[in-house]
Design a protein around this motif. Sequence first.
Motif, PDB file in Angstrom:
ATOM      1  N   GLY A 189       0.878  -1.080  -0.023  1.00 35.06           N
ATOM      2  CA  GLY A 189      -0.005   0.039   0.057  1.00 35.06           C
ATOM      3  C   GLY A 189       0.826   1.077   0.094  1.00 35.06           C
ATOM      4  N   ARG A 233      -6.221   2.682  -5.471  1.00 33.68           N
ATOM      5  CA  ARG A 233      -7.147   1.814  -4.564  1.00 33.68           C
ATOM      6  C   ARG A 233      -6.356   1.418  -3.400  1.00 33.68           C
ATOM      7  N   CYS A 279      -4.498  -0.430  -0.263  1.00 29.06           N
ATOM      8  CA  CYS A 279      -3.923  -1.741  -0.112  1.00 29.06           C
ATOM      9  C   CYS A 279      -3.440  -1.672   1.178  1.00 29.06           C
ATOM     10  N   CYS A 326      -5.046  -3.167  -6.410  1.00 25.75           N
ATOM     11  CA  CYS A 326      -4.807  -4.568  -6.033  1.00 25.75           C
ATOM     12  C   CYS A 326      -5.852  -5.728  -5.749  1.00 25.75           C
ATOM     13  N   ARG A 327      -5.483  -6.967  -5.890  1.00 28.90           N
ATOM     14  CA  ARG A 327      -6.387  -7.925  -5.426  1.00 28.90           C
ATOM     15  C   ARG A 327      -5.686  -9.185  -5.203  1.00 28.90           C
ATOM     16  N   ARG A 328      -6.246 -10.008  -4.120  1.00 26.54           N
ATOM     17  CA  ARG A 328      -5.688 -11.296  -3.798  1.00 26.54           C
ATOM     18  C   ARG A 328      -5.983 -12.212  -4.776  1.00 26.54           C
ATOM     19  N   LEU A 384      -0.626 -11.697  -4.529  1.00 24.87           N
ATOM     20  CA  LEU A 384      -1.093 -10.368  -4.771  1.00 24.87           C
ATOM     21  C   LEU A 384      -0.920  -9.832  -6.333  1.00 24.87           C
ATOM     22  N   ILE A 437      -0.892  -6.881  -8.572  1.00 24.35           N
ATOM     23  CA  ILE A 437      -1.148  -5.434  -8.678  1.00 24.35           C
ATOM     24  C   ILE A 437      -1.130  -5.311 -10.134  1.00 24.35           C
TER      25      ILE A 437
END
Length: 647
Positions: A356, A380, A382, A418-420, A425, A427
Amino acid sequence: MRRLGIRGQITALTLIPLLVVVVSMEGYFLQDRFTDLDNDLQEHGKLLARQLAGSAEYGVFSNNQIFLQGIADYTLMQTDVHSIAIVDSNSRILHYAHHSTGQDGTTRISGSEYRAQVDLLNPIGVDTKSVWLYQPIVPTQVGLDDLTDAPKSQQIGAVIVEMSRANTEERKSEMLWFTISVTVLILAFPLYAIFLASRNITYPIRRLGDAVQQIARGNLDTRVHVSDSGTQELSDLANGFNNMAAQLQEERAALEGRIEEATQALREKKEEAERASHDKSHFLAVASHDLRQPLHALGLYIAELQRKAIGSEQQHLIGQVERSVESLSTLLNALLDISKLDAGAIVPHMQVCDAGAMLKHVATDYQILSNLRNIQLIIRPCTVHVHSDPMLLERILTNLVSNALRYTPQNGRVMIACRRRDDRLRIEVRDNGIGISKSDQANIFREFFQLNQPQLDSSKGLGLGLAIVDRLVKLLGHRIDLRSVTDKGSVFAVEVPIASGAIAASMVHAIEPESEAAADNSALAGKKLLVVDDDEMVLNSTASILVAWGCQVTLATTVAQVEQSLQDGMTWDMVISDYQLENTTTGIDVIGMVQQYQAKNLPCILVSGDTGPTVLKLAAVSGHHLLHKPVKPAKLRSLAIHLLEEA
């Protein structure tokens, strides 16, 4: 001494090679396993020491004994941990925890004696009962820009962990006895088979058996002699054996000659490869330093010209020259980065990173550019921590955002999110720009490849940004993919492993350089500065800009000149030195000498054209600020004012 019978001879000839092979193989694998056990103990201790050092940072900084006791007692509960010492930067023990006795029942070393085991220069110590590990406590910094002027973190303390070897030695003993038992069982079966076969061998071939033993020992000049009274069959057998031995001897001599020739050829090729590798590394180092020197001096002269120029036309021309120098510097950095990546000169340093904070830092760097181009830059939030090299990962994201802004038209949008995905992760850098066609997607990561869209930006870049991204992703072991539709936009996604149980590292942000117009020269007026550089052009350009800021400047090209000035009683408020000076002398040596003469810690700035990890590490350990050439005058002035105000 009675000679062995034929049965014993055949048994020896067959069993000895088998025994050598079995014992050698099991001895090798046993030793390898012992080494693994010792390495596992050390790695376990290193991991605990790093974790404890990261956790103890707050406790050492605040001298919170309760906090230190809590984390030390928890670590002491881990397997094989016998004692723990936490010290401050002056090697004073802040907390010491240990078991009263070792697993062998004897009292171990006391807390006051730990200094004899390990220190910063010898971080691992081993004795017959313990393994000692030293881990410095250094505030973590995420300043990843090559031109960053962030203060380098200094060691604020250390953690010493003593790992008991009792369990490891016990496992070694068990493994040794198990191996001996298995070896005995393995040899028992062939021994019994030999015994059965040897009963059917007749007495007349004993001499031949003796000769075979000699041949098996490597004595190829052994020959078998059978009396004339012997049978024709034995005579033929002996002659055949002698011919075979002679042929083996000749072939061994020829084979040894070929082996020697091949060994010599391999030795020459190895030396040639080492020379080539050394020459390439030397070239990169020299090119990085020597090419940046004139650019650094040119940037300082341009700043002086801007200050003295009067008319708008002169200011315009100087601005054009400045932009040309910046383009040249960008091209130089990109080419050197590509060369270093291809030569394997960049070594990643994997650690826990705050994704982040990294995204916010990248977005902040490009916010002004996006506003100028009327492009909406969105980030966004994170809160995930990842495992990567923070400097190289931020370079990847910087190149992707720069590329997205370049190929997005006005009133467009660029988003960083970002998303898991399981333990990784993802990016993503998204834009609604011109997109990339299917045919161009296959070539987008090649050097000097550019999309044919001149209407967007007259300065389209060099076509090296994505090539560098591709090499850095492969170097870090990450993954990158691309989705794009023509006239609709593109999505570049980098997948990075998530750090399990990660602790947020403390962020030390770079000091943003003030603009030329906003900088205040009054803070530098009358300050005495020592400038050291073995390049006359760089030395004069630096002196010119410092004098224009109101400083009193002393110049030196050698260590001897600095020492003479000190002996003449001169003192300074700040030292600015090139890192690489004459012979093997560095700017760190010069700064240390000045501080020793003046008996105080002066604010100091190191300037270097070498962007390699070695210089970065040495500067960080010394605690001095490092700027990479070419340095913008505003950046140099901002850092100088900041350091003088702190002092």
